[in-house]
Write a protein that holds these residues in place. Structure first.
Motif, short mmCIF file in Angstrom:
data_model
loop_
_atom_site.label_atom_id
_atom_site.label_comp_id
_atom_site.label_asym_id
_atom_site.label_seq_id
_atom_site.Cartn_x
_atom_site.Cartn_y
_atom_site.Cartn_z
N VAL A 235 0.86 -1.18 0.00
CA VAL A 235 0.00 0.00 0.00
C VAL A 235 0.89 1.23 0.00
O VAL A 235 1.79 1.35 0.84
CB VAL A 235 -0.94 0.02 1.22
CG1 VAL A 235 -1.73 1.32 1.26
CG2 VAL A 235 -1.88 -1.18 1.20
N VAL A 236 0.65 2.12 -0.95
CA VAL A 236 1.47 3.32 -1.13
C VAL A 236 0.55 4.52 -1.28
O VAL A 236 -0.50 4.42 -1.94
CB VAL A 236 2.37 3.22 -2.39
CG1 VAL A 236 3.31 4.42 -2.49
CG2 VAL A 236 3.15 1.92 -2.39
N CYS A 237 0.93 5.65 -0.71
CA CYS A 237 0.17 6.87 -0.96
C CYS A 237 1.07 8.08 -0.81
O CYS A 237 2.16 8.01 -0.22
CB CYS A 237 -1.04 6.97 -0.02
SG CYS A 237 -0.66 7.35 1.69
N ASP A 242 -5.32 13.60 0.21
CA ASP A 242 -6.49 14.19 0.83
C ASP A 242 -7.79 13.52 0.38
O ASP A 242 -8.87 14.09 0.53
CB ASP A 242 -6.55 15.69 0.54
CG ASP A 242 -6.66 15.99 -0.96
OD1 ASP A 242 -6.51 15.05 -1.77
OD2 ASP A 242 -6.87 17.17 -1.32
N VAL A 243 -7.69 12.32 -0.18
CA VAL A 243 -8.88 11.61 -0.62
C VAL A 243 -9.21 10.55 0.43
O VAL A 243 -10.00 10.79 1.34
CB VAL A 243 -8.69 11.03 -2.03
CG1 VAL A 243 -9.95 10.29 -2.49
CG2 VAL A 243 -8.39 12.18 -3.01
N THR A 262 4.71 6.00 2.44
CA THR A 262 4.24 7.27 1.89
C THR A 262 5.32 7.86 0.99
O THR A 262 6.52 7.71 1.25
CB THR A 262 3.89 8.28 2.99
OG1 THR A 262 5.05 8.52 3.80
CG2 THR A 262 2.76 7.78 3.85
N VAL A 263 4.89 8.51 -0.07
CA VAL A 263 5.79 9.16 -1.02
C VAL A 263 5.85 10.64 -0.68
O VAL A 263 4.80 11.30 -0.61
CB VAL A 263 5.31 8.96 -2.47
CG1 VAL A 263 6.24 9.67 -3.45
CG2 VAL A 263 5.20 7.48 -2.81
N PRO A 264 7.03 11.18 -0.45
CA PRO A 264 7.12 12.60 -0.07
C PRO A 264 6.72 13.54 -1.20
O PRO A 264 6.70 13.16 -2.37
CB PRO A 264 8.60 12.78 0.28
CG PRO A 264 9.30 11.71 -0.49
CD PRO A 264 8.36 10.54 -0.53
N ASP A 265 6.39 14.76 -0.82
CA ASP A 265 6.10 15.82 -1.79
C ASP A 265 5.04 15.42 -2.80
O ASP A 265 5.16 15.70 -4.00
CB ASP A 265 7.38 16.24 -2.51
CG ASP A 265 8.44 16.75 -1.55
OD1 ASP A 265 8.18 17.74 -0.85
OD2 ASP A 265 9.50 16.13 -1.48
N SER A 266 4.00 14.75 -2.33
CA SER A 266 2.96 14.32 -3.25
C SER A 266 1.63 14.21 -2.51
O SER A 266 1.58 13.99 -1.30
CB SER A 266 3.30 12.99 -3.92
OG SER A 266 3.47 11.96 -2.97
N GLY A 267 0.55 14.34 -3.29
CA GLY A 267 -0.79 14.22 -2.77
C GLY A 267 -1.43 12.92 -3.20
O GLY A 267 -0.84 11.85 -3.04
N HIS A 268 -2.61 13.02 -3.81
CA HIS A 268 -3.36 11.82 -4.17
C HIS A 268 -2.75 11.07 -5.35
O HIS A 268 -3.04 9.90 -5.53
CB HIS A 268 -4.81 12.22 -4.50
CG HIS A 268 -5.70 11.05 -4.78
ND1 HIS A 268 -5.85 9.99 -3.91
CD2 HIS A 268 -6.50 10.77 -5.85
CE1 HIS A 268 -6.69 9.11 -4.42
NE2 HIS A 268 -7.09 9.56 -5.60
N SER A 269 -1.91 11.74 -6.15
CA SER A 269 -1.35 11.10 -7.36
C SER A 269 0.16 11.21 -7.38
O SER A 269 0.74 12.00 -8.12
CB SER A 269 -1.94 11.76 -8.61
OG SER A 269 -3.34 11.65 -8.65
N PRO A 270 0.86 10.38 -6.58
CA PRO A 270 2.33 10.42 -6.61
C PRO A 270 2.91 10.13 -7.98
O PRO A 270 4.01 10.59 -8.31
CB PRO A 270 2.72 9.32 -5.61
CG PRO A 270 1.55 9.16 -4.72
CD PRO A 270 0.35 9.43 -5.59
#
Length: 292
Positions: A235-237, A242-243, A262-270
């Motif tokens: 699981v990655v986000c 914010d979804v 979690t992927v830094p510097d990213s929102g719903h669409s890394p």
């Protein structure tokens, strides 16, 4: 840290392909591994109102890392065929289509990695629950069930009456009006984003919208399936997703018994906000699955 951002217009070496399915032909982009040894075929599924181009910035780096890449428009999206039946676009129904695609790839001797972004994640898990047996399943910016209350759900609910009464063009105008970055996007990108939305099947947009409001929590069933069939999970986000909230996705990973990053510097669409950051977690994880 310098963040390299991508977009649906990112250049790549993939070629267009058409894939026959029970729903008609799916439109895809096929990137061929640049390595002598092909580790696996990565099948990438986009989210609601998305398309195969959502993964454009990932294609060439993944092929350079030894993967074949197949990114598709889901049935009814953009350039893919689909039926005029809203119920046909629920994850459980689309999951069967994707499960059959995975089975065909496996019959050709390919190992398959299945990744779904957002709504595509709900479809990807439905594919596994429908019998697909990829080497691994990656859920990217996706959740355990229906969308929680928030701007995305509100926008879907706002657009549905316009879509039913006045068609896709009316819904597209609402989406654009609620996109704070719309006017700043390059003209070519705005053209693509509008074309893919207005080309999508109204029944598909409505059926997916219904599912985003009603999809049940199937995490326990998925956990059992992953364990019984030895399918790896991930699981990655984005760290500012914010979804489905980061905490919701973290809890989903814990219940599934899989890693969470979690992927830094990213929102719903890394895949678009920070494609290199996403690749930095996907590639070593997938290689570990395949080489261990």
């Amino acid at each position: 840290m310098t963040v390299v951002r991508g977009s649906e217009m990112s250049p790549h070496r993939a070629i267009p392909v058409q894939l026959p399915t029970e729903y008609g032909e799916l439109s895809g982009l096929h990137g061929t591994s640049q390595s002598r040894t092909v580790l696996a075929t990565a099948v990438l599924l986009p989210g609601y109102t998305g398309s195969k181009e959502d993964f454009a910035a990932l294609i060439d780096p993944l092929t350079e890392a030894g993967f074949d890449v197949l990114t598709i428009d889901l049935p009814g999206q953009y350039q893919s065929d689909g039926p005029d039946d809203e119920d046909a676009y629920r994850p459980s129904r689309l999951g069967v289509v994707i499960a059959n695609l995975v089975s065909r790839l496996r019959s050709e001797g390919r190992r398959v990695l299945l990744l779904g972004h957002s709504y595509g994640g709900l479809v990807a898990r439905a594919a596994v629950l429908s019998g697909a047996e990829p080497v691994g399943l990656t859920l990217l910016g996706s959740g355990p069930s229906a969308l929680p209350p928030g701007p995305r759900l509100s926008l879907i609910e706002l657009c549905e009456p316009a879509l039913r009464l006045h068609g896709v063009e009316a819904a597209a105008q609402i989406y654009e009006a609620h996109d704070p970055a719309w006017s700043a996007r390059p003209r070519e990108l705005r053209t693509l984003l509008r074309a893919r939305l207005v080309s999508s099947m109204p029944a598909g947009l409505l059926g997916m919208a219904t599912a985003l409001r009603t999809e049940p929590d199937l995490v326990p069933e998925l956990a059992t399936r992953l364990q019984e069939h030895r399918v790896r999970g991930f699981v990655v986000c984005g760290e500012q997703d914010d979804v489905w909230s980061v905490e919701t996705q973290r809890e989903m990973a814990e219940k599934l018994g899989v890693d969470f990053v979690t992927v830094p510097d990213s929102g719903h669409s890394p895949n678009k906000d920070n494609p290199q950051g996403l690749l930095d977690v996907l590639v070593p994880t997938w290689q570990r699955w395949l080489l261990s």
